[in-house]
Design a protein around this motif. Structure first.
Motif, PDB file in Angstrom:
ATOM      1  N   HIS A   1       9.642 -17.441   6.655  1.00 11.24           N
ATOM      2  CA  HIS A   1       8.892 -17.076   5.453  1.00 11.24           C
ATOM      3  C   HIS A   1       9.616 -15.895   4.827  1.00 11.24           C
ATOM      4  N   HIS A   2       9.968 -16.045   3.554  1.00 17.58           N
ATOM      5  CA  HIS A   2      10.774 -15.016   2.901  1.00 17.58           C
ATOM      6  C   HIS A   2       9.907 -14.067   2.082  1.00 17.58           C
ATOM      7  N   GLY A   3       9.975 -12.777   2.366  1.00 13.14           N
ATOM      8  CA  GLY A   3       9.245 -11.769   1.591  1.00 13.14           C
ATOM      9  C   GLY A   3       9.938 -11.519   0.260  1.00 13.14           C
ATOM     10  N   TYR A   4       9.386 -10.584  -0.551  1.00 11.63           N
ATOM     11  CA  TYR A   4      10.075 -10.319  -1.816  1.00 11.63           C
ATOM     12  C   TYR A   4      10.001  -8.861  -2.253  1.00 11.63           C
ATOM     13  N   GLY A   5      10.136  -7.962  -1.269  1.00 13.09           N
ATOM     14  CA  GLY A   5      10.286  -6.570  -1.632  1.00 13.09           C
ATOM     15  C   GLY A   5       9.003  -5.773  -1.576  1.00 13.09           C
ATOM     16  N   ALA A   6       8.559  -5.412  -0.383  1.00 13.13           N
ATOM     17  CA  ALA A   6       7.418  -4.517  -0.211  1.00 13.13           C
ATOM     18  C   ALA A   6       7.482  -3.956   1.205  1.00 13.13           C
ATOM     19  N   TYR A   7       7.791  -2.658   1.301  1.00 10.73           N
ATOM     20  CA  TYR A   7       7.893  -1.998   2.600  1.00 10.73           C
ATOM     21  C   TYR A   7       6.621  -2.169   3.410  1.00 10.73           C
ATOM     22  N   ILE A   8       5.482  -2.122   2.728  1.00 15.58           N
ATOM     23  CA  ILE A   8       4.192  -2.147   3.413  1.00 15.58           C
ATOM     24  C   ILE A   8       4.022  -3.413   4.246  1.00 15.58           C
ATOM     25  N   CYS A   9       4.712  -4.482   3.892  1.00 15.94           N
ATOM     26  CA  CYS A   9       4.538  -5.735   4.637  1.00 15.94           C
ATOM     27  C   CYS A   9       5.110  -5.668   6.044  1.00 15.94           C
ATOM     28  N   GLY A  10       5.798  -4.585   6.382  1.00 19.75           N
ATOM     29  CA  GLY A  10       6.197  -4.388   7.770  1.00 19.75           C
ATOM     30  C   GLY A  10       4.999  -4.002   8.633  1.00 19.75           C
ATOM     31  N   GLU A  11       3.929  -3.553   8.002  1.00 20.54           N
ATOM     32  CA  GLU A  11       2.676  -3.269   8.719  1.00 20.54           C
ATOM     33  C   GLU A  11       2.041  -4.626   9.030  1.00 20.54           C
ATOM     34  N   GLU A  12       1.645  -4.835  10.280  1.00 19.18           N
ATOM     35  CA  GLU A  12       1.362  -6.210  10.697  1.00 19.18           C
ATOM     36  C   GLU A  12       0.232  -6.900   9.948  1.00 19.18           C
ATOM     37  N   THR A  13      -0.807  -6.158   9.565  1.00 22.06           N
ATOM     38  CA  THR A  13      -1.891  -6.855   8.857  1.00 22.06           C
ATOM     39  C   THR A  13      -1.542  -7.067   7.382  1.00 22.06           C
ATOM     40  N   ALA A  14      -0.723  -6.172   6.815  1.00 23.51           N
ATOM     41  CA  ALA A  14      -0.229  -6.405   5.453  1.00 23.51           C
ATOM     42  C   ALA A  14       0.673  -7.631   5.461  1.00 23.51           C
ATOM     43  N   LEU A  15       1.461  -7.746   6.519  1.00 24.78           N
ATOM     44  CA  LEU A  15       2.336  -8.909   6.669  1.00 24.78           C
ATOM     45  C   LEU A  15       1.517 -10.205   6.702  1.00 24.78           C
ATOM     46  N   LEU A  16       0.400 -10.170   7.410  1.00 28.83           N
ATOM     47  CA  LEU A  16      -0.447 -11.370   7.481  1.00 28.83           C
ATOM     48  C   LEU A  16      -1.020 -11.712   6.114  1.00 28.83           C
ATOM     49  N   GLU A  17      -1.475 -10.683   5.391  1.00 30.36           N
ATOM     50  CA  GLU A  17      -1.981 -10.919   4.038  1.00 30.36           C
ATOM     51  C   GLU A  17      -0.893 -11.551   3.173  1.00 30.36           C
ATOM     52  N   SER A  18       0.302 -10.999   3.291  1.00 28.93           N
ATOM     53  CA  SER A  18       1.424 -11.499   2.498  1.00 28.93           C
ATOM     54  C   SER A  18       1.764 -12.941   2.880  1.00 28.93           C
ATOM     55  N   LEU A  19       1.724 -13.216   4.167  1.00 23.51           N
ATOM     56  CA  LEU A  19       1.995 -14.573   4.656  1.00 23.51           C
ATOM     57  C   LEU A  19       0.937 -15.557   4.135  1.00 23.51           C
ATOM     58  N   GLU A  20      -0.244 -15.036   3.859  1.00 20.85           N
ATOM     59  CA  GLU A  20      -1.296 -15.889   3.283  1.00 20.85           C
ATOM     60  C   GLU A  20      -1.152 -16.023   1.773  1.00 20.85           C
ATOM     61  N   GLY A  21      -0.107 -15.385   1.220  1.00 18.65           N
ATOM     62  CA  GLY A  21       0.155 -15.543  -0.209  1.00 18.65           C
ATOM     63  C   GLY A  21      -0.570 -14.541  -1.088  1.00 18.65           C
ATOM     64  N   LYS A  22      -0.886 -13.384  -0.496  1.00 18.15           N
ATOM     65  CA  LYS A  22      -1.609 -12.352  -1.254  1.00 18.15           C
ATOM     66  C   LYS A  22      -0.769 -11.088  -1.371  1.00 18.15           C
ATOM     67  N   LYS A  23      -1.343 -10.099  -2.089  1.00 17.22           N
ATOM     68  CA  LYS A  23      -0.728  -8.776  -2.094  1.00 17.22           C
ATOM     69  C   LYS A  23      -0.708  -8.274  -0.652  1.00 17.22           C
ATOM     70  N   GLY A  24       0.343  -7.568  -0.282  1.00 13.76           N
ATOM     71  CA  GLY A  24       0.437  -7.086   1.090  1.00 13.76           C
ATOM     72  C   GLY A  24      -0.325  -5.790   1.277  1.00 13.76           C
ATOM     73  N   GLN A  25      -1.636  -5.874   1.315  1.00 11.87           N
ATOM     74  CA  GLN A  25      -2.430  -4.668   1.565  1.00 11.87           C
ATOM     75  C   GLN A  25      -3.046  -4.760   2.957  1.00 11.87           C
ATOM     76  N   PRO A  26      -2.828  -3.734   3.777  1.00 11.95           N
ATOM     77  CA  PRO A  26      -3.284  -3.799   5.174  1.00 11.95           C
ATOM     78  C   PRO A  26      -4.781  -4.040   5.317  1.00 11.95           C
ATOM     79  N   ARG A  27      -5.118  -4.653   6.432  1.00  6.89           N
ATOM     80  CA  ARG A  27      -6.521  -4.895   6.752  1.00  6.89           C
ATOM     81  C   ARG A  27      -7.032  -3.772   7.648  1.00  6.89           C
ATOM     82  N   PHE A  28      -8.307  -3.566   7.565  1.00  8.06           N
ATOM     83  CA  PHE A  28      -8.935  -2.607   8.472  1.00  8.06           C
ATOM     84  C   PHE A  28      -8.926  -3.207   9.889  1.00  8.06           C
ATOM     85  N   LYS A  29      -8.628  -2.352  10.868  1.00  6.04           N
ATOM     86  CA  LYS A  29      -8.660  -2.804  12.268  1.00  6.04           C
ATOM     87  C   LYS A  29      -9.657  -1.940  13.042  1.00  6.04           C
TER      88      LYS A  29
END
Lengths: 429, 165
Positions: free
Chosen positions: A169-197
């Motif tokens: 899965h290819h990202g497109y430029g957002a450092y925050i997506c290295g944060e694992e829950t932001a990455l999951l959001e991004s993988l779901e096709g959304k803005k990469g904003q972290p989830r509360f844990k």
């Protein structure tokens, strides 16, 4: 440039061979033997996870969490779909090791993920790859095709009941997506904003299903551990810091590059491997674990060994293993200004303390650099930092604050000089 | 290229590429392919107009606002027209220690433009970038988002610019 010294990820890779990344070369150096061992000897999921625990492998993405323990969190009897995700969204300034892994030894990662899938009863995996490295994404996709053609990926792997699908899965430029829950959001096709844990990904991950996320280097270390045994891996490093690790060395050294060496190697030896300081200049400071790690002055750094415990004891962190080396000509105000701009630019904007606070940090450091600093600015920086750290959903806020705190702890006088004399103590870059 | 009074379209090749991405995800999770679909559309049209974003959203099967959110969040998407070749220079700290700003200054001087500007002939756009994850190869440039160029000394920049016709 990967400079192999002694390590499990790049062991035996002949970088001069143009097809060194391919499946034939990988198998010739023992690749996929670990997977075959599991499937032919009936090694159980518990045995694999026990081996991972023995190895002492800690997450190579930055947090250093024990991998075997993480794998044991996965609810193996969960009836529905579960996911395995690899985090190759490598954007921490200073870090470039995972890039080399997917370019030069992608099958080690693929095999590690297949084994992870088997151990946790997962049948689908994704590898999220940093946006800026499109050519590496294409290399990974090519390696996946090879693995599918060879029967290591897909349905009924090597004639067993085990099935595992893996996709890039290819990202497109957002450092925050290295944060694992932001990455999951991004993988779901959304803005990469972290989830509360909590909930943590092990219970609520990709598409709301149990998910395990590991770093690229972590997965790429797995085949060695299964093939040679966790104990052997552990002994390559030191207790609580098992194995070897890739260090991405950048900045003022003669030979920047990735160095794979045993954890516990003295920093002074690593510096020698890199050909020493560029132009024979004197070492001033090192950021030992990527841009988020607090800076350490030369005298402290030269006493450190490269492992989680030693760097932590010195007041910083090993992080992703990105070693940014700065010589005596580096202006610390300028260095911090550039890093603070980065966090300001990359804050996802979700939490007010980070969205607003990173702007404050940047603007105050910027005005000091511009010669407009005020004496009270240094305490202001620490005060703003104190209102960011620990008050946000994810660690980006803390990551923005730690460089500021580290710089003011060790180089406060340089900042004071800047404020008083309205210019740099040294030229910088 | 997109004309103002005609809805943009996705070529058969772009559609085939998007279909390959869609196949990676569960049938009820088509949104996961949105980022790739926007990337593929941008490669075909060079930048993402609102109309193009709506076309991509329709193809993937998500509301246009969902596609707009993604397009505006990730910084490699171009929401305004860019030149034929977009050159992004990394100036983050590790690159800065090894000539990142010098590479940027050389490009500015050579192209006669600053960051976020396009040359009069529409050939080059210059951007300042954040970490590309290639710090050991500094200075690094990214050409048109997909081609990483390492060790970009002035000579290497001259050579690269000559190649980009």
């Amino acid at each position: 440039m990967t400079v192999y010294v002694k390590g499990v990820v790049f062991e035996g890779v002949d970088f001069d061979d143009p097809k060194h990344w391919g499946i034939e070369a990988y198998m010739a150096r023992g690749g996929y033997a670990a997977l075959k061992k599991i499937l032919s000897t009936g090694m159980t999921q518990d045995e694999i996870i026990a081996e991972m625990k023995t190895s002492g492998l800690r997450g190579r993405g930055g947090a250093g969490f024990p991998t075997g323990l993480k794998w044991s969190f996965m609810p193996r009897s969960f009836p529905g779909q579960k996911y395995l995700v690899c985090n190759t969204d490598e954007g921490e300034p200073g870090t470039f090791k995972d890039l080399d892994i997917i370019v030069d030894n992608p099958h080690a990662l693929i095999e590690g993920m297949i084994i992870g899938g088997f151990a946790m009863g997962i049948t689908v995996g994704y590898n999220y790859i940093h946006g800026e490295v499109f050519e590496a994404y294409e290399r990974f996709e090519a390696a996946l095709e090879e693995a599918r053609a060879a029967g290591f990926l897909g349905d009924n792997i090597l004639g067993t009941n085990f099935c595992f699908q893996l996709h890039g899965h290819h990202g497109y430029g957002a450092y925050i997506c290295g944060e694992e829950t932001a990455l999951l959001e991004s993988l779901e096709g959304k803005k990469g904003q972290p989830r509360f844990k909590p909930p943590f990904p092990a219970s609520f991950g990709l598409y709301g299903k149990p998910t395990t996320i590991n770093n690229t280097e972590t997965f790429a270390s797995v085949p060695f551990i299964i093939r040679e045994g966790g104990q052997k891996f552990l002994e390559l490093g030191k207790p609580n810091n098992g194995g070897t690790k890739l260090f991405s060395v950048s900045g003022h050294v003669n030979r920047p590059g990735n160095y794979e060496i045993p954890l516990g190697t003295p920093f002074s030896e690593l510096l020698e491997m890199c050909g020493g300081m560029r132009d024979g200049k004197k070492l001033k400071a090192v950021i030992p674990g990527g841009s988020s790690a607090p800076v350490l002055p030369a005298d402290i750094m030269m006493q450190c060994t490269m492992d989680y415990d030693s760097i932590s004891k010195a007041g910083s962190m090993l992080g992703s293993g990105a070693v940014i080396v700065m010589d005596e000509t580096t202006c610390m105000v300028k260095a911090l200004e550039r890093l603070s701009y980065f966090y300001f630019e990359e804050s996802c904007g979700q939490c007010t303390p980070c969205r607003e606070g990173t702007g404050w940090l940047y603007r105050v450091v910027h005005r000091i650099e511009q010669g407009l600093g005020r004496p009270e600015d240094l305490d202001l920086l620490l005060s703003v930092g104190g209102n960011i750290a620990g008050r946000t959903i994810c660690a980006l806020g803390d990551a923005a604050v730690m460089p500021v705190q580290g710089m003011l702890k060790h180089f406060r006088s340089e900042f004071e000089h800047h404020i008083e004399h309205k210019q740099c103590l040294v030229p910088g870059f | 290229m997109v004309t103002s009074n005609q809805a943009p379209t996705l070529s058969a090749e772009s559609q085939a590429q998007i279909d390959r991405e869609l196949a990676k995800y569960p049938a009820d999770q088509r949104r996961s392919a949105l980022m790739s679909a926007l990337r593929i559309a941008q490669v075909e049209h060079r930048w993402l107009s609102n109309e193009l974003i709506a076309v991509v959203a329709d193809y993937v099967g998500v509301p246009p606002i969902a596609a707009m959110e993604v397009a505006t969040f990730y910084n490699m998407f171009d929401m305004k027209p860019v030149g034929k070749h977009k050159i992004t220079v990394c100036t983050n700290l590790p690159c800065a220690l090894s000539g990142g700003y010098q590479a940027a200054d050389y490009l500015k001087q050579k192209l006669g433009i600053g960051f976020n500007e396009t040359t009069a002939d529409g050939k080059f756009t210059l951007k300042e970038g954040e970490c590309m994850g290639a710090c050991g190869y500094a200075p690094v440039l990214l050409v048109n988002n997909h081609s990483m160029c390492n060790h970009m000394t002035p000579d290497a920049i001259d050579k690269k610019l000559a190649e980009l016709e």
